[in-house]
Enzyme design. Sequence first.
Site, short mmCIF file in Angstrom:
data_model
loop_
_atom_site.label_atom_id
_atom_site.label_comp_id
_atom_site.label_asym_id
_atom_site.label_seq_id
_atom_site.Cartn_x
_atom_site.Cartn_y
_atom_site.Cartn_z
CE LYS C 74 -33.63 56.13 -38.06
NZ LYS C 74 -32.85 55.26 -37.15
CB SER C 149 -31.96 52.09 -39.24
OG SER C 149 -32.03 52.79 -38.02
CB SER C 173 -29.59 52.74 -36.06
OG SER C 173 -29.99 51.49 -36.53
#
Lengths: 93, 476, 481
Positions: C74, C149, C173
Amino acid sequence: MNAEEIEKVAHLARLGLGAAEREGYARELSRILDLVSQMNAAATEGVEPMTHPDAAGLRLRDDVVGPEIDRDRLLAGAPLTRDGLYLVPRVIE
Amino acid sequence: MEWETVIGLEVHAQLNTRSKIFSTSKTAYGAPPNTQANVVDAAFPGVLPVLNREAVRMAAQFGLAIGATVHRRSVFARKNYFYPDLPKGYQISQYEHPIVEHGHLAITTPAGEKVVGITRAHLEEDAGKSLHEDMNGFTGIDLNRAGTPLLEIVSEPDMRSAAEAVAYLKTLHTLVRYLDICDGNMQEGSFRCDANVSVRPMGQARLGTRAELKNINSFRFVERAIDYEVRRQIAVLSSGGQVRQETRLYDSARDETRSMRSKEEAHDYRYFPDPDLPALIVSEALMAEATLAMPELPDAKRRRFSAQYGLSAYDAGVLASSRELAQFYEDVVAAGAEPKLAANWVTGELAARLNADGLDIADTRVAAPALAGLLRRIADGTVSGKAAKDVFEAMWTGAGDADAVIDARGLRQVSDDAAIEEVVRQVIAANPKQLAQYRAGEEKVFTFFVGQTMKASRGKANPAKVNEILKRLLAP
Amino acid sequence: MTLTITKIAEDLAAGRCSSRELVDDALARIRAHASLNAFITVDEDAARRDAEAADRARHAGGAGALTGVPIAHKDIFCTMGVKTTCGSRMLADFVPPYDATVVRKMKAAGCVMVGKTNMDEFAMGSSNETSYFGPVRNPWDRDRVPGGSSGGSAAAVAARLVPAATGTDTGGSIRQPAALCGITGLKPSYGRVSRYGLIAFASSLDQAGPMAQTAEDCAHLLAAMAGFDEHDATALDVPVPDYVAGLGRDLKGLRIGVVAGHFAQGVEPLVAEAVREALREYERAGAVLVDVTLPNSAHAVPCYYVLAPAEASSNLARYDGVRYGFRAPEYQDLEDMYKKTRSQGFGPEVKRRIMMGTYALSAGYYDAYYVKALRLRRLIADDFARAFEHCDVIAGPVSPSTAFALGAKNTDPVSMYLNDIFTIPVNLAGLPAISLPAGFAGGLPVGLQLIGRYLDEARLLNVAHRFQQVTDWHTRVPAGF
């Protein structure tokens, strides 16, 4: 939240907002505050505030100097530098 | 109207750890800009603070030394504000729950001993430095200092004069150096002071409105800044005005304080517990370490010096003012010097010589055993006090130990009665006129004979013996 | 690339494929499916170089369990020398001079990074629509969000662009995008994985964790990520159990706590039904369902939307245009530079949360909002402690709905926030939780959430793995991938 409060908070957070943004935030933050105010339904008198998961303790480190980072690498991404210093518009004391 | 001055002091003492409070960068002073800052100090995305155990140990030790409560649980908070030399946009500091509270410090003032309360002492990080000179409209930011550990020591508003404030500061300064937690260098900013000053009509219980004086970086300036500020406030109040609560900067060049901001900006620091740092728990082991490392404190040492060595309060105070000086003194005594004589020499001749050469006691060129050697020769009459000063000078410049210098320069004092008597007879014989004057009752002529005798003996005659023999031979 | 990490590791060990081949395949798929917008940065040359190095290491006999396995990080994890944007214009050109601990540890375990995945700006969002680099599309339906997210990581794994990716979870997330994309994602206990180098959103809630096809893969990845770190004072100095070894334990007598309310309040009926069916599956495996209550979790969303923005408002103060990142091109003075830099560098949702957090901490409101929320946090955590006296794990839906349409909720922040109602309480309490595929509703994946006791990741992985031994939801691949 009214426009004046929005402006005060925006200044504390150093966010420059246009008039339209101020209005938008006033509306949205008021809705969020409505959501947040649901907390008031919970009785919390005498409850110890919890800042971290309980098991989390603060581990200390020994007083040992670690590896240095080359100054050029530290400053490589800075928008403006001179002679190894970060530069900002003059601060008036 | 009679006015009373009320002063409270906030001292920021940089703790002399090797690495910073939350990062592993070096803390040494004076490195080229931004060479002692790493990604943590420069608040790069993703970095985290890890607390230096030694800074905690030092704070705990300070707490013990001032008889304070050392809280086993304290909390780091974030003080949020934007400033270019504050990389994270917040300072990590202890706010609601400091590590040290409720201490006190005894100070000596001309009016006697006084106890000043210490409200709290808390750990925090220093900011970087903003450089405004020669930047052509810019400000330069150096983060070398960012993250240096600070102990902020906040006193009660217990001081009533600038002199008391200075006495408190000096006592505190001595203490932190004794504890070896701060080098005390005021020029380099290792020991910084802000003063909260107010005045009130004598007898009024309520405190007057205070001004906070910043940028006072020497004991002399503290005294001057406070004196100026007190005069200013009294003038304002006497003319019917009101003192504003504000921050004022001391300008040493003009010897005045002036308001720092034309309009006071309303600060809202939004303190909250630092979510990166759970509560600090001071362990039993760490407390034990702080207790074990506790040296004899200045006050105790001063009292012991008076009692054990029979020193005056003044001499004991001077010797106890620095841990190194006190140690040197005790080394001299341990090497066989008479305590009072040793005190005179350490606070007199040696201190003057160090001062003249700009040296610390650690850099002395006459070591404690060597000085003791010289002092033993004074005590046993081998050299006069006067000649000893020449011997000391020679020792300072590397001419060898006391005995070697005394012999090489023929400074050995003559104490042999017969030899001195011989010289005295010659002097009397050579000065019949003065002899007649003396015997006619002019006693001050006596010093003339002493001088002549010393001169004839090239300064080596034992003065006590000279006096005794002259008295005997001059008598009619 | 439909292989799991477990299978890839076997193939690599047996010499049936090379890391270079795997990485080439991943890169080709990333290129072919660029329209998903799952990646912000892909450095093909570096990935190939690292893959070759892994192959050489393997030939030299120096291979670990994950040597040569391609993964994605990420874009919230700092990667030395590789652009790390956190989904923001503020860091659009930021190249970190250091590696996050998670990145360093996974490198040390032999993983080869092929790229950095898209995400909501500063991890603030539940749909991946707040990214400065545009929204990520859900591989199951390109007109729908992947969740957020960690939406880029979830979409990349769901589309089988990479076998696994890292994510972070502050209020859901990892788990919510895992659920919406039909993959497995684990949020470890607070302190289990180092946060060093993870760009902070809300420091007392953030945790990094693995996102992969299976619980077994997550076990391999967590083993590589977890553990002590001298750079994070909150990273726990406790032994990391052998997560893989514990996977096979049977579930007879396992007590699964079920909260009645988790099947009411706005949960789509088909989602609720899929989760109920999963619970029946567990009963067939010998587990026992136990009713538990978490009464204060009803206040978790408001509590979270005070605490997380408050911490964020302070964490994001460092983006001031002085030392790195974006600085506004024109400004009058210092104050103007701050304000223009921050208003141009941050997107609307980030600014909204900074405003909210600043307000909650400001004089006069601190006690009413911030301290109140901290007390509530304690009550929420205490509820879990009580519930775990009666059960070993708590099961329920991850999200009240399946993936929603792009744009459906971004005019109303509050409706977006309510999407995280089941995931947020877990972060507030600091507990571990896993999201695993539990079926479909209207052709879209449904996620089952299992919440565990503090540091009990091993049991969560075991319970999830056993489910995946008897179901095949986790093997389903969206059409066209």
